[in-house]
Design a protein around this motif. Structure first.
Motif, PDB file in Angstrom:
ATOM      1  N   TYR A 137       0.867  -1.257  -0.365  1.00  0.00           N
ATOM      2  CA  TYR A 137      -0.138  -0.046  -0.092  1.00  0.00           C
ATOM      3  C   TYR A 137       0.907   0.995   0.411  1.00  0.00           C
ATOM      4  O   TYR A 137       0.414   2.246  -1.021  1.00  0.00           O
ATOM      5  N   TRP A 140       2.079   1.787  -3.769  1.00  0.00           N
ATOM      6  CA  TRP A 140       0.709   1.919  -4.620  1.00  0.00           C
ATOM      7  C   TRP A 140       0.450   3.655  -4.184  1.00  0.00           C
ATOM      8  O   TRP A 140       0.462   3.975  -5.017  1.00  0.00           O
ATOM      9  N   ARG A 287      -8.008   2.537   0.227  1.00  0.00           N
ATOM     10  CA  ARG A 287      -6.454   2.013   0.449  1.00  0.00           C
ATOM     11  C   ARG A 287      -6.045   2.487   1.874  1.00  0.00           C
ATOM     12  O   ARG A 287      -5.265   1.692   2.816  1.00  0.00           O
ATOM     13  N   LEU A 291      -4.469   0.440   5.247  1.00  0.00           N
ATOM     14  CA  LEU A 291      -3.071   0.719   5.434  1.00  0.00           C
ATOM     15  C   LEU A 291      -2.965   1.053   6.844  1.00  0.00           C
ATOM     16  O   LEU A 291      -2.493  -0.285   7.151  1.00  0.00           O
ATOM     17  N   THR A 335      -3.848  -6.352  -1.881  1.00  0.00           N
ATOM     18  CA  THR A 335      -3.917  -5.398  -1.784  1.00  0.00           C
ATOM     19  C   THR A 335      -4.961  -4.900  -2.547  1.00  0.00           C
ATOM     20  O   THR A 335      -5.509  -4.278  -2.162  1.00  0.00           O
ATOM     21  N   HIS A 388      -4.928  -0.318  -8.982  1.00  0.00           N
ATOM     22  CA  HIS A 388      -3.959  -1.179  -7.763  1.00  0.00           C
ATOM     23  C   HIS A 388      -3.402  -2.556  -9.087  1.00  0.00           C
ATOM     24  O   HIS A 388      -3.813  -3.318  -8.387  1.00  0.00           O
TER      25      HIS A 388
END
Lengths: 396, 175
Positions: A137, A140, A287, A291, A335, A388
Motif C-alpha cells: 500500500y 501504491w 486503501r 493501510l 492489496t 492498483h
C-alpha cells in the motif's frame, strides 16, 4: 460527497456514433482520430503494460490493454520442477507483494498433502502477510499521488516502505523477495528486539500517514481530479469479477480475510474497510484506511504471537516429496483483491498444473478497457493506478 | 451445498461430485451442457462470481480438462465445474456473455493451449505471446528444454549445476 466543480460538455454531434458493442465506430482513415501508446512504463504500476489508446482530441475513444512484457512462463516452469523447486519461483509472480504467492502455494500444497503447520508458524505467516500488505500500500500511495502530479507523497511513502523492508530483511534475509513461507511452515523465528523495532516503524508510518492525509486527501487539485472520476458501479462487481478495495469502495464488504477466514484472522478484531461510492478518491481513501487497519492488525498479531515453539512441521524428504493426487484452490486477500492458486497434483513429485489468479487479471484488462472510454487522456494514468494494477500477475 | 447439487442434478448430468473441503466442491459435466449449467448456477443458485477459468492438459487420456471455478458469495462456497475436451481440434462454447473477464481467460487459453472459443472477443489476437507461431506452449508435449536450446545460446565460461543433483549434495549428502 461533492460533485465535480467543473463540467464541460463536448458537442457530441462531432463524435462518432456507437456500434452494437457499445464502442464508437472508429474510422482511422477519416483523420479525426489519433492512436497513441500509453506505456509500457507508468508511475505507480509495478511492471510493464501498454494501453493502445484511440483518441479524438484529448478524449479516449477506444482502449486495448497489451501485456506480455514480463511473461516468464512460470506456470509452465513449475510443471517441470519439483514442489520445493517451485517455492523460490512463486514469489516472483507478483513483484511487490510476493508473500501472498508463497502463502497460497504452500497452503494449497499442505492441503493436498494433509500437513498441519505449527501454531507459531501460523502467526508468523499472518504477520508476514500483513507486513506485505503494508509495504505494498505504501508503494501504491506514492504511485497514485505521483500519477496526479504530487511527487512528494511518493518520497515519503517510499521512505516508510523502506523501513518495512528493513524489518523484512531482519526477519527473512530478503528485502523484496522473502522466500519465507515454505511448504510446512516458515523459515525462521522473530529475531531479538524485532517487536520493539517493528513498533517504532509503525509509529513512524502512522505519523507520515497523518501528513499524507493532509497533503493528499485534503488537496483541492487531488479532489478535483479524482472525485466522480473512474466510477465503478455496484452491479459491475460480478459482471467484471471485481474484488478487493475496488469492490469494497462500492459498499460491498467483500474481504477474503473475513469471508473465508484463514490463518489467525478469526482471532483478530477487525471489520473490512468500505466506502459508499467507488470513484478514484474513495478507492484511494479505502486503501489508506486499509493501510491503517493493517498497522492495527500487525499490533494485534505482535501482542498475541507465542514467540516460541516449532516453526516447521515434519515433511517428507523434499526432493522425493510426492503430493497425493487431487486439486484444490487456495485464496488470500492481497492489496488488490482476491489472490488464489489453483493446484492440480497427479501424485508425482511434480505439480501437474499451477494456475495463479491475480486480481489485476480482471481489473486491468476487461474493466479498465471499458471504464476508460470517454475519459480525458490526462486522467488515464491516475485511473489506471486507482485500480492498483500489477502487470506481472496478469501474464505470469 | 448438497441440496443445490441435488437440485441441479435433476436437470443436468453431473458426475464425480467431490468434496475437497467444507467450502470447495468439484463436479464434472458434459461439454454440451456446460454453458447452460453455468448459467443456471449463476442465475438461480447464486454462483455469481467467476473466480477463474483454466485448463489442464490430460495428455495421457487425450483430453483437455477445463475448470470453471465459481463462487457463491452468500453461502461462501466454491464450485469447480470440470469438463473434458478432445485434444484434437479442441473447441468450447464461449461464456463471455456471462462474465466480461471470461473473454480474457479464453483468449489466454486459445494462445497457451490452442483451445478455440469461437465468438469470444479478440480470441485470435495475440495476448501474451506476440508473434508466436509454434505449438501452444502450455501443452504437455511442448518441449521446453528443446525450445531453450534452440532459442538461446550458452554463455562461454559459465557452468551450470543440475538443480536436483546440487540440492541433494548440499542437503542430503549421505543419501
Amino acid at each position: 460527497m461533492s460533485k465535480k466543480l467543473f463540467t464541460y460538455n463536448h458537442d457530441r454531434s462531432l463524435f462518432p456514433e456507437k456500434g452494437q458493442d457499445g464502442k464508437p465506430n472508429i474510422d482511422l482513415s477519416s483523420h479525426k482520430f489519433m492512436k497513441i501508446w500509453h506505456g509500457p512504463q507508468h508511475p505507480g504500476i509495478t511492471g510493464n503494460m501498454s494501453l493502445e489508446l484511440t483518441l479524438q482530441g484529448d478524449e479516449v475513444m477506444d482502449c486495448e490493454t497489451h501485456v506480455g512484457y514480463l511473461h516468464r512462463g512460470f506456470e509452465k516452469l513449475m510443471e517441470r520442477r519439483k514442489y520445493i523447486q517451485c517455492f523460490p519461483i512463486v514469489c516472483r509472480v507478483a513483484v511487490p507483494e510476493p508473500d501472498f504467492n508463497e502463502y497460497c502455494f504452500a497452503s494449497a500444497m499442505e492441503e493436498l498433502a494433509g500437513i498441519q503447520i505449527p501454531e507459531n508458524a501460523v502467526w508468523l505467516r499472518n504477520l508476514v502477510l500483513e507486513m506485505s500488505r503494508l509495504q505494498s500500500y505504501l508503494m501504491w500511495i506514492g504511485g497514485q499521488a505521483g500519477s496526479l502530479g504530487q511527487g512528494i507523497i511518493g518520497q515519503w511513502s517510499l521512505y516508510c516502505r523502506d523501513l518495512v523492508l528493513d524489518r523484512f530483511e531482519e526477519l527473512t534475509g530478503g528485502r523484496i523477495y522473502h522466500m519465507y513461507i515454505i511448504p510446512g511452515g516458515v523459515r525462521g523465528n522473530l529475531p531479538d528486539g524485532f517487536l520493539k523495532r517493528m513498533e517504532e516503524t509503525l509509529q513512524i508510518i502512522e505519523s507520515f500517514m497523518k501528513d499524507i492525509k493532509k497533503v493528499m486527501f485534503n488537496n483541492a487539485v487531488f479532489k478535483k481530479r479524482t472525485v466522480e472520476m473512474g466510477v465503478i458501479e455496484k452491479d459491475w462487481i460480478y459482471k467484471y469479477g471485481i474484488t478487493g478495495p475496488n469492490a469494497r469502495a462500492t459498499g460491498i464488504a467483500k474481504d477474503v480475510r473475513k469471508d473465508y477466514p484463514y490463518l489467525k484472522y478469526p482471532d483478530l478484531d477487525f471489520e473490512p474497510v468500505t466506502s459508499e461510492y467507488s470513484d478514484i478518491y474513495n478507492r484511494a481513501d479505502v486503501r489508506r484506511r486499509d493501510l491503517l487497519l493493517s498497522i492495527d492488525l500487525i499490533r494485534q498479531i505482535l501482542a498475541k504471537i507465542p514467540l516460541k515453539g516449532d516453526i516447521r512441521a515434519k515433511t517428507p524428504n523434499v526432493l522425493h516429496w510426492k503430493v497425493p493426487s487431487g486439486e484444490t484452490y487456495s485464496r488470500a486477500e492481497c492489496t488488490r483483491g482476491e489472490y488464489g492458486y489453483y493446484l492440480v497434483s497427479d501424485g508425482s513429485e511434480y505439480p501437474r498444473r499451477v494456475n495463479v489468479r491475480g486480481p489485476s487479471y480482471t481489473h486491468a484488462v476487461a474493466l479498465l478497457e471499458d471504464m476508460i472510454i470517454n475519459e480525458n487522456i490526462a486522467d488515464v494514468a491516475g485511473l489506471m493506478v486507482s485500480l492498483h494494477t500489477y502487470p506481472p500477475e496478469i501474464e505470469r | 451445498m448438497k441440496e443445490i447439487l441435488e437440485k441441479v442434478k435433476r436437470v443436468f448430468p453431473l458426475q464425480n461430485i467431490k468434496k475437497q473441503r467444507e467450502n470447495l466442491y468439484f463436479v464434472e459435466t458434459e461439454k454440451i451442457h456446460l454453458v447452460s449449467l453455468i448459467t443456471n448456477l449463476r442465475d438461480i443458485n447464486g454462483f455469481k462470481h467467476l473466480v477463474l477459468l483454466t485448463a489442464v492438459d490430460r495428455i495421457e487420456n487425450g483430453v483437455f480438462q477445463l475448470t470453471y471455478l465459481l463462487n457463491n458469495d452468500e453461502l461462501k462456497i466454491d464450485l469447480g465445474v470440470r469438463v473434458f475436451l478432445d485434444r484434437e481440434n479442441a473447441e468450447m462454447e464461449s461464456i463471455h456473455h456471462l462474465w466480461k473477464q471470461a473473454a480474457t481467460y479464453q483468449r489466454e487459453l486459445r494462445e497457451m493451449f490452442g483451445i478455440n472459443f469461437s465468438g469470444s472477443p479478440r480470441v485470435d489476437k495475440a495476448f501474451i505471446l506476440e508473434g508466436w507461431d509454434g505449438m501452444p506452449p502450455y501443452r504437455r508435449d511442448f518441449d521446453t528444454l528443446k525450445y531453450s536450446e534452440e532459442t538461446y545460446f550458452p554463455r562461454p565460461g559459465r557452468s551450470t549445476n543440475d538443480p536436483a543433483e546440487y540440492m541433494k549434495q548440499k542437503m542430503y549428502p549421505d543419501e
